[in-house]
Write a protein that holds these residues in place. Sequence first.
Motif, short mmCIF file in Angstrom:
data_model
loop_
_atom_site.label_atom_id
_atom_site.label_comp_id
_atom_site.label_asym_id
_atom_site.label_seq_id
_atom_site.Cartn_x
_atom_site.Cartn_y
_atom_site.Cartn_z
N GLY A 150 0.79 -1.22 0.00
CA GLY A 150 0.00 0.00 0.00
C GLY A 150 0.83 1.27 0.00
N THR A 151 0.26 2.31 0.58
CA THR A 151 0.81 3.66 0.50
C THR A 151 0.88 4.26 1.91
OG1 THR A 151 -1.38 4.66 0.28
CG2 THR A 151 -0.32 3.91 -1.75
N SER A 152 0.92 5.57 1.97
CA SER A 152 0.94 6.24 3.27
C SER A 152 -0.44 6.26 3.93
CB SER A 152 1.43 7.69 3.10
OG SER A 152 0.61 8.35 2.16
N VAL A 153 -1.48 5.96 3.14
CA VAL A 153 -2.85 6.00 3.68
C VAL A 153 -3.12 4.72 4.49
CG1 VAL A 153 -5.31 6.14 3.10
CG2 VAL A 153 -3.62 7.34 1.68
N PRO A 154 -3.47 4.84 5.76
CA PRO A 154 -3.75 3.65 6.56
C PRO A 154 -4.82 2.77 5.90
CG PRO A 154 -3.59 5.56 7.99
CD PRO A 154 -3.56 6.07 6.57
N HIS A 155 -4.55 1.46 5.87
CA HIS A 155 -5.43 0.52 5.17
C HIS A 155 -5.43 -0.80 5.95
CE1 HIS A 155 -6.85 -2.22 2.00
NE2 HIS A 155 -7.27 -1.15 1.34
N PRO A 156 -6.58 -1.45 6.05
CA PRO A 156 -6.63 -2.67 6.88
C PRO A 156 -5.84 -3.85 6.32
CG PRO A 156 -8.72 -2.30 5.75
CD PRO A 156 -7.90 -1.07 5.53
N ARG A 157 -5.57 -3.90 5.03
CA ARG A 157 -4.88 -5.06 4.45
C ARG A 157 -3.59 -4.70 3.69
NH1 ARG A 157 -9.90 -5.10 3.38
NH2 ARG A 157 -9.57 -4.46 1.23
N ARG A 158 -3.37 -3.46 3.49
CA ARG A 158 -2.15 -3.06 2.76
C ARG A 158 -1.33 -2.11 3.63
NH1 ARG A 158 -2.66 -4.71 -2.40
NH2 ARG A 158 -4.68 -4.70 -3.44
N SER A 159 -0.18 -2.58 4.11
CA SER A 159 0.67 -1.65 4.84
C SER A 159 1.59 -0.95 3.85
CB SER A 159 1.44 -2.36 5.96
OG SER A 159 2.40 -3.22 5.42
N SER A 160 2.35 0.04 4.34
CA SER A 160 3.10 0.86 3.39
C SER A 160 4.38 0.19 2.90
CB SER A 160 3.35 2.25 3.97
OG SER A 160 3.48 2.22 5.36
N SER A 161 4.99 0.81 1.91
CA SER A 161 5.99 0.19 1.03
C SER A 161 7.15 -0.54 1.68
CB SER A 161 6.57 1.26 0.12
OG SER A 161 5.56 1.78 -0.70
N ALA A 162 7.23 -1.83 1.42
CA ALA A 162 8.39 -2.64 1.79
C ALA A 162 8.28 -4.01 1.13
CB ALA A 162 8.47 -2.81 3.30
N HIS A 163 9.42 -4.50 0.66
CA HIS A 163 9.49 -5.83 0.05
C HIS A 163 10.77 -6.51 0.53
CE1 HIS A 163 6.30 -4.74 -2.86
NE2 HIS A 163 6.88 -3.55 -2.83
N TRP A 164 10.69 -7.80 0.76
CA TRP A 164 11.82 -8.58 1.26
C TRP A 164 12.35 -9.44 0.12
CZ3 TRP A 164 14.45 -8.85 5.86
CH2 TRP A 164 15.21 -9.99 6.11
N LEU A 165 13.65 -9.36 -0.14
CA LEU A 165 14.24 -10.13 -1.24
C LEU A 165 15.32 -11.05 -0.69
CD1 LEU A 165 13.87 -10.05 -4.38
CD2 LEU A 165 16.00 -8.76 -4.44
N GLU A 166 15.18 -12.34 -0.99
CA GLU A 166 16.16 -13.33 -0.55
C GLU A 166 16.88 -13.87 -1.76
OE1 GLU A 166 13.16 -15.50 2.04
OE2 GLU A 166 14.97 -16.72 2.22
N GLU A 167 18.19 -13.94 -1.68
CA GLU A 167 19.00 -14.39 -2.78
C GLU A 167 20.09 -15.26 -2.16
OE1 GLU A 167 22.16 -13.42 -4.16
OE2 GLU A 167 21.74 -14.18 -6.17
N ALA A 168 20.76 -16.08 -2.97
CA ALA A 168 21.77 -16.99 -2.43
C ALA A 168 22.80 -16.25 -1.57
CB ALA A 168 22.47 -17.73 -3.56
#
Length: 254
Positions: free
Chosen positions: A9-27
């Motif tokens: 989601g974005t900066s707007v509070p939302h019940p199912r979408r929190s704001s920007s972040a992604h986790w990346l796993e690599e070798a």
Amino acid sequence: MRLTVLGSGTSVPHPRRSSSAHWLEEAGGTLLLDCSGPAVHRMAEEGCDWANLDAVWVSHFHLDHVGGLAPFLFGTKYAPQTQKREKPLRVYGPRGLEKLLRRFDQANDYGLFEQPFPLEVREVSPRTEFEVFDGLGAETFSTPHTSESLAVRLTERGGASLVYTSDTGYTEALAGFARETDLFLMECSFFRSKPVETHLELEDAMRLARLARPRRVMLAHLYPEWDGVDIPAEARKLWDGETIEARDGLRLEV
Ligand SMILES: [Zn+2]
Ligand SMILES: [Zn+2]
């Protein structure tokens, strides 16, 4: 590479979408793509090994992308899980990143730079190539959002690539930067009739997809106006490739 959506989601509070972040796993390690406020706890919620996180990418200084960084460093400073850690944590981002962090730090003498392990802040310019950690290369691209905003192209040695636009307005040059990537992780703030030029709406995103010809597209940074819209179906009307709707908790092999 394995991607976990922490915040779609974005900066707007939302019940199912929190704001920007992604986790990346690599070798070779792990990378957090943007660190919103909720990301600090979303990492734990998704079972991500946050105590051994190798690197953070900060795309720009809006608080829905960087607001969790100081709280995260406050956490790692005192958490039992990080007291014996020796390997460095590298924080990459646009010029001005260190000054911003120092200002957060000095707001109350938090001592965020005195960690149990080495903390390395590395500022990068547009059109710069660097190695995030062994085996994961990165290249940056200046996007029309704020003056410092950067997209990043991540490439595994001999493997897959991912382009993370973060927040951006429309520019055809972004399609060149993302050409034939395996996953084009794009912001798509609005469905249609976007109120500002500094974000994308679906037509923009799909035009970029048609030009860049990625293997797959993922749309994130979704404002609440997307609620109830069948995003992949709407996307298919404009581009015949595969479009995935980012949802908090979604895991994807890139
Ligand atoms: Zn922004
Ligand atoms: Zn944003």
